[in-house]
Design a protein around this motif. Structure first.
Motif, PDB file in Angstrom:
ATOM      1  N   GLY A 166       0.799  -1.225   0.000  1.00  0.00           N
ATOM      2  CA  GLY A 166       0.000   0.000   0.000  1.00  0.00           C
ATOM      3  C   GLY A 166       0.832   1.276   0.000  1.00  0.00           C
ATOM      4  N   PHE A 167       2.119   1.180  -0.176  1.00  0.00           N
ATOM      5  CA  PHE A 167       2.992   2.357  -0.105  1.00  0.00           C
ATOM      6  C   PHE A 167       2.959   3.165  -1.402  1.00  0.00           C
ATOM      7  CE2 PHE A 167       6.400   1.453   3.358  1.00  0.00           C
ATOM      8  CZ  PHE A 167       5.392   1.212   4.278  1.00  0.00           C
ATOM      9  N   SER A 168       3.115   4.491  -1.252  1.00  0.00           N
ATOM     10  CA  SER A 168       3.267   5.350  -2.427  1.00  0.00           C
ATOM     11  C   SER A 168       4.695   5.211  -2.952  1.00  0.00           C
ATOM     12  CB  SER A 168       3.003   6.805  -2.049  1.00  0.00           C
ATOM     13  OG  SER A 168       4.039   7.244  -1.185  1.00  0.00           O
ATOM     14  N   LYS A 169       4.948   5.800  -4.120  1.00  0.00           N
ATOM     15  CA  LYS A 169       6.282   5.694  -4.713  1.00  0.00           C
ATOM     16  C   LYS A 169       7.346   6.327  -3.803  1.00  0.00           C
ATOM     17  CE  LYS A 169       8.609   6.191  -9.105  1.00  0.00           C
ATOM     18  NZ  LYS A 169       8.662   6.818 -10.408  1.00  0.00           N
ATOM     19  N   GLY A 170       6.978   7.463  -3.249  1.00  0.00           N
ATOM     20  CA  GLY A 170       7.916   8.157  -2.357  1.00  0.00           C
ATOM     21  C   GLY A 170       8.223   7.326  -1.118  1.00  0.00           C
ATOM     22  N   MET A 171       7.200   6.683  -0.571  1.00  0.00           N
ATOM     23  CA  MET A 171       7.401   5.847   0.635  1.00  0.00           C
ATOM     24  C   MET A 171       8.300   4.658   0.306  1.00  0.00           C
ATOM     25  SD  MET A 171       3.534   5.905   2.097  1.00  0.00           S
ATOM     26  CE  MET A 171       3.683   5.105   3.686  1.00  0.00           C
ATOM     27  N   ARG A 172       8.093   4.078  -0.864  1.00  0.00           N
ATOM     28  CA  ARG A 172       8.936   2.942  -1.285  1.00  0.00           C
ATOM     29  C   ARG A 172      10.388   3.388  -1.412  1.00  0.00           C
ATOM     30  NH1 ARG A 172       5.962  -1.350  -4.191  1.00  0.00           N
ATOM     31  NH2 ARG A 172       3.795  -0.846  -3.853  1.00  0.00           N
ATOM     32  N   GLN A 173      10.546   4.568  -1.999  1.00  0.00           N
ATOM     33  CA  GLN A 173      11.891   5.083  -2.212  1.00  0.00           C
ATOM     34  C   GLN A 173      12.587   5.306  -0.859  1.00  0.00           C
ATOM     35  OE1 GLN A 173      12.405   5.226  -5.388  1.00  0.00           O
ATOM     36  NE2 GLN A 173      14.250   6.395  -5.731  1.00  0.00           N
ATOM     37  N   ARG A 174      11.833   5.866   0.081  1.00  0.00           N
ATOM     38  CA  ARG A 174      12.416   6.114   1.409  1.00  0.00           C
ATOM     39  C   ARG A 174      12.675   4.799   2.130  1.00  0.00           C
ATOM     40  NH1 ARG A 174       8.464   9.345   4.342  1.00  0.00           N
ATOM     41  NH2 ARG A 174       7.080   9.331   2.568  1.00  0.00           N
ATOM     42  N   PHE A 175      11.766   3.847   1.947  1.00  0.00           N
ATOM     43  CA  PHE A 175      12.012   2.540   2.568  1.00  0.00           C
ATOM     44  C   PHE A 175      13.251   1.892   1.943  1.00  0.00           C
ATOM     45  CE2 PHE A 175      11.869  -2.021   2.310  1.00  0.00           C
ATOM     46  CZ  PHE A 175      12.000  -2.317   3.656  1.00  0.00           C
ATOM     47  N   GLY A 176      13.392   2.056   0.647  1.00  0.00           N
ATOM     48  CA  GLY A 176      14.547   1.495  -0.062  1.00  0.00           C
ATOM     49  C   GLY A 176      15.851   2.017   0.503  1.00  0.00           C
ATOM     50  N   LEU A 177      15.828   3.263   0.866  1.00  0.00           N
ATOM     51  CA  LEU A 177      17.023   3.869   1.451  1.00  0.00           C
ATOM     52  C   LEU A 177      17.314   3.236   2.823  1.00  0.00           C
ATOM     53  CD1 LEU A 177      18.829   6.018   0.294  1.00  0.00           C
ATOM     54  CD2 LEU A 177      17.605   7.728   1.604  1.00  0.00           C
ATOM     55  N   ALA A 178      16.238   3.027   3.578  1.00  0.00           N
ATOM     56  CA  ALA A 178      16.411   2.373   4.900  1.00  0.00           C
ATOM     57  C   ALA A 178      16.960   0.962   4.718  1.00  0.00           C
ATOM     58  CB  ALA A 178      15.068   2.338   5.637  1.00  0.00           C
ATOM     59  N   ALA A 179      16.432   0.252   3.719  1.00  0.00           N
ATOM     60  CA  ALA A 179      16.898  -1.126   3.469  1.00  0.00           C
ATOM     61  C   ALA A 179      18.363  -1.128   3.038  1.00  0.00           C
ATOM     62  CB  ALA A 179      16.025  -1.779   2.395  1.00  0.00           C
ATOM     63  N   ALA A 180      18.750  -0.112   2.272  1.00  0.00           N
ATOM     64  CA  ALA A 180      20.145  -0.042   1.811  1.00  0.00           C
ATOM     65  C   ALA A 180      21.095   0.269   2.972  1.00  0.00           C
ATOM     66  CB  ALA A 180      20.281   1.020   0.728  1.00  0.00           C
ATOM     67  N   LEU A 181      20.559   0.908   4.005  1.00  0.00           N
ATOM     68  CA  LEU A 181      21.431   1.339   5.111  1.00  0.00           C
ATOM     69  C   LEU A 181      21.375   0.423   6.335  1.00  0.00           C
ATOM     70  CD1 LEU A 181      20.653   5.179   5.020  1.00  0.00           C
ATOM     71  CD2 LEU A 181      22.694   4.042   4.163  1.00  0.00           C
ATOM     72  N   ILE A 182      20.506  -0.574   6.319  1.00  0.00           N
ATOM     73  CA  ILE A 182      20.263  -1.371   7.533  1.00  0.00           C
ATOM     74  C   ILE A 182      21.539  -2.022   8.077  1.00  0.00           C
ATOM     75  CG2 ILE A 182      19.505  -3.443   6.239  1.00  0.00           C
ATOM     76  CD1 ILE A 182      18.054  -2.340   9.611  1.00  0.00           C
ATOM     77  N   HIS A 183      22.433  -2.426   7.198  1.00  0.00           N
ATOM     78  CA  HIS A 183      23.647  -3.105   7.674  1.00  0.00           C
ATOM     79  C   HIS A 183      24.838  -2.161   7.766  1.00  0.00           C
ATOM     80  CE1 HIS A 183      23.507  -3.199   3.340  1.00  0.00           C
ATOM     81  NE2 HIS A 183      24.732  -3.644   3.241  1.00  0.00           N
ATOM     82  N   GLU A 184      24.561  -0.862   7.740  1.00  0.00           N
ATOM     83  CA  GLU A 184      25.588   0.174   7.856  1.00  0.00           C
ATOM     84  C   GLU A 184      26.762  -0.102   6.911  1.00  0.00           C
ATOM     85  OE1 GLU A 184      26.487   0.653  11.990  1.00  0.00           O
ATOM     86  OE2 GLU A 184      24.493   1.455  12.406  1.00  0.00           O
ATOM     87  N   PRO A 185      26.470  -0.082   5.622  1.00  0.00           N
ATOM     88  CA  PRO A 185      27.527  -0.434   4.655  1.00  0.00           C
ATOM     89  C   PRO A 185      28.565   0.675   4.504  1.00  0.00           C
ATOM     90  CG  PRO A 185      25.568   0.290   3.500  1.00  0.00           C
ATOM     91  CD  PRO A 185      25.208   0.303   4.954  1.00  0.00           C
ATOM     92  N   ALA A 186      29.751   0.291   4.058  1.00  0.00           N
ATOM     93  CA  ALA A 186      30.815   1.273   3.830  1.00  0.00           C
ATOM     94  C   ALA A 186      30.534   2.073   2.560  1.00  0.00           C
ATOM     95  CB  ALA A 186      32.146   0.543   3.698  1.00  0.00           C
ATOM     96  N   LEU A 187      29.871   1.416   1.598  1.00  0.00           N
ATOM     97  CA  LEU A 187      29.562   2.068   0.323  1.00  0.00           C
ATOM     98  C   LEU A 187      28.056   2.017   0.078  1.00  0.00           C
ATOM     99  CD1 LEU A 187      30.295   3.144  -2.571  1.00  0.00           C
ATOM    100  CD2 LEU A 187      30.597   0.766  -3.233  1.00  0.00           C
ATOM    101  N   VAL A 188      27.479   3.198  -0.150  1.00  0.00           N
ATOM    102  CA  VAL A 188      26.044   3.253  -0.438  1.00  0.00           C
ATOM    103  C   VAL A 188      25.884   3.629  -1.909  1.00  0.00           C
ATOM    104  CG1 VAL A 188      23.830   4.225   0.249  1.00  0.00           C
ATOM    105  CG2 VAL A 188      25.695   4.142   1.894  1.00  0.00           C
ATOM    106  N   MET A 189      25.233   2.751  -2.660  1.00  0.00           N
ATOM    107  CA  MET A 189      25.084   2.971  -4.091  1.00  0.00           C
ATOM    108  C   MET A 189      23.617   3.261  -4.379  1.00  0.00           C
ATOM    109  SD  MET A 189      26.702   0.458  -6.887  1.00  0.00           S
ATOM    110  CE  MET A 189      28.408   0.704  -6.553  1.00  0.00           C
TER     111      MET A 189
END
Lengths: 352, 255
Positions: A166-189
């Motif tokens: 049920g998420f909007s595009k913006g919410m998905r995008q923001r969630f995607g950022l959270a998912a990309a950062l969850i493991h505190e990576p050295a490189l964020v692409m």
């Protein structure tokens, strides 16, 4: 080494660059190294072969915010897919943190947000972060501890128990950022992280990118919103027709001198006004207030001084500098893709 | 590695549960099993045996349908929806992903099977029947069948489109359930050349005879558990071959 172990025991699988340096990997000056990368493929079984990358070479330095630019079809996403291990190169090499890009250990230090990301629709953000965090080698406890603050940072706390479906595009995008950062990576692409966001969402994502950079993470940003790239990135590479067309810092690439000025005056003598009108490339006058666009770096300040000396009032003198967007359009329109693609050793000189 | 396989498996299972696949299949199977009673009334043979026979064959077909519907499209769906990008760009190997998908799908099929078997057992007991070892062996055999069908569907799904993968799984099921019958048919002496060729082919073709105990529930013969063990081992071999194939194909894939 002990520190690194301690970090791993706390689930910090991505390891910040500082941790890497404590591991004694000082020799690794670049987080990403791409050398003579070629990639060709057939989009359709019986279709022609597309040469997406034709000898791309660049490096991304530790801790920088790196912009990867290019028109549609330039090969940006293909490069990112090679770097994330989703594609294998036809020729050349690409390394992440000193390891070949297909290497699973290298991917552990990578947080990737693809363009128009899709996630498991049946999961809630909390469950999805558990999924991605556990896949990245974190314990459930670590993921739970990080999820709450991360969802707050991307302003999804209120939607934490709603399904992503049920998420909007913006919410998905923001969630995607959270998912990309969850493991505190050295490189964020990040591939087009500002796509589909409203102004508030864009501001939020930009703040997050800056925060990550301040934490010492390397950010690899691919975006068509060049104003944001100019604001966020230290250095950019422009890909054109599958080769690197230009590479450099914003300072190197963009003319720092004002290209023109917009001068707004009132009460200047008629003769001087006539001179200004004649010199200006554009003029408008509303209730005695004259606004003139004056080309060149000096004309604006010169006329402003003359108006002030003649007893008039200078209401505003606004310099107009070259933006990354105007520079990019000038570069790509001046060099058709085929021309630049033919160049084996792309120039690193700025376009002037 | 085990952790990541389990994480993918759990997500696959959860997706099937939340998409109500299990519910629909279980409702369908329950209706099928309960409806078998009608056939029992019409039959001149023992009503209960008829119910068991019909229900077990129904469960087998539901397992096939489930493998075709869920298994054949499992990888294609991930690629099409691009969820695979966010998974494979992490510390998750492609082999781990395929194994996780397989494990999740097998759990889905086994859960359905357990549900359907429970309905059947209750139904048999309600009609004063006995849930004997033959019935249990038949259900265990169907569980082995489900493992092989899932691996086949996953392999074909990694190779081609979901529609073709489903069709391929159906063909595999048909061959595996008729290999034995075909041998009996070719041994009638009418065509010795074909019989000789089929004798060779017989050892290569999949064969579910070792895991099929449906007839034992109605014949009253004692269950040969060693045969079921052999069948389980044979199923594991087939599943391993198809899974290895699926992993090789998936590793070569460019996204």
């Amino acid at each position: 080494m002990a520190d690194a172990k301690a970090d791993e025991s706390h689930g910090n699988v991505g390891a910040s660059p500082s941790v890497d340096s404590r591991r004694g990997e000082e020799s690794m000056a670049h987080v990403v190294e791409v050398a003579d990368l070629h990639k060709s493929f057939r989009p359709h079984v019986f279709g022609p072969t597309v040469q997406a990358l034709r000898g791309v070479s660049f490096e991304v330095r530790e801790g920088e915010c790196f912009g990867y630019l290019g028109q549609n079809g330039a090969g940006k996403t293909t490069t990112m897919k090679v770097l994330t291990g989703l594609m294998t190169p036809t020729r050349g090499s690409a390394t992440l943190l000193g390891r070949p890009c297909g290497d699973e250990t290298a991917r552990r230090a990578l947080g990737y947000l693809p363009e128009n990301p899709y996630f498991y629709e049946h999961l809630t953000p909390v469950e999805a972060l558990q999924f991605y965090g556990r896949l990245s080698g974190l314990s459930s406890r670590d993921v739970a501890a990080r999820s709450a603050s991360l969802l707050e940072r991307v302003r999804l706390t209120d939607a934490a128990d709603r399904r992503i479906r049920g998420f909007s595009k913006g919410m998905r995008q923001r969630f995607g950022l959270a998912a990309a950062l969850i493991h505190e990576p050295a490189l964020v692409m990040l591939d087009e992280p500002l796509n589909g966001l409203d102004p508030g969402g864009r501001q939020l994502v930009k703040e997050l990118i800056l925060e990550e950079r301040q934490k010492g993470r390397t950010v690899f940003l691919c975006s068509h919103v060049l104003a944001d790239v100019q604001e966020l990135c230290d250095r950019v590479v422009v890909l054109h027709g599958g080769v690197v067309a230009r590479e450099g810092t914003m300072h190197d690439l963009l003319d720092s001198q004002a290209r023109s000025h917009e001068l707004t005056i009132v009460g200047a003598p008629a003769e001087l006004v006539a001179t200004i009108r004649a010199a200006a490339t554009a003029v408008r006058e509303v209730e005695g207030v004259l606004t003139a666009t004056l080309a060149g770096p000096d004309a604006g300040p010169d006329f402003a001084a003359r108006v002030a000396a003649a007893g008039g009032r200078v209401l505003a003198l606004v310099p107009e500098r070259e933006t990354l967007e105007t520079w990019f359009v000038r570069l790509t329109s001046a060099h058709p893709a085929g021309d630049v693609a033919g160049s084996k050793s792309p120039s690193k000189e700025p376009v002037r | 590695m085990r952790d990541r396989v389990a994480v993918v498996a759990r997500a696959t299972f959860r997706e099937a549960v939340r998409d109500r696949v299990l519910l629909i299949v279980l409702a369908f199977a329950a209706a099928f099993i309960l409806g078998s009673r009608v056939l029992g009334w019409l039959s001149v043979e023992d009503e209960l045996k008829m119910v068991q026979d019909f229900s077990l064959k129904g469960i087998s077909i539901v397992g096939l349908l489930l493998a075709m519907l869920v298994g054949a499209g499992a990888i294609a769906r991930e690629v099409e929806r691009r969820t695979v990008y966010t998974v494979l760009s992490r510390d998750c190997g492609r082999g781990e992903f395929v194994l996780g998908k397989f494990a999740g799908l097998v759990v889905v099929l086994w859960t359905c099977l357990a549900g359907m078997a429970a309905v059947l057992f209750v139904w048999v007991l309600a009609w004063n029947g006995v849930v004997g070892e033959a019935l249990v062996a038949a259900v265990l055999g169907l569980a082995c069948e489900a493992v092989v069908l899932t691996s086949v569907a996953l392999f074909l799904g990694a190779l081609t489109s979901p529609a073709l993968a489903s069709a391929g799984t159906l063909v595999f099921y048909f061959v595996a359930t008729h290999t034995e019958a075909m041998r009996e048919l070719t041994e009638d002496g009418k065509n010795p050349d074909f019989a000789a060729a089929y004798r060779v082919l017989y050892h290569v073709l999949p064969n579910f005879v070792n895991v099929t105990f449906i007839n034992a529930t109605t014949s009253g013969h004692a269950v040969d558990w060693s045969m079921l063990g052999l069948g389980a081992a044979s199923s594991a071999c087939w599943a391993t071959v198809f899974l290895a194939g699926a992993i090789v194909l998936f590793r070569r894939r460019q996204f």
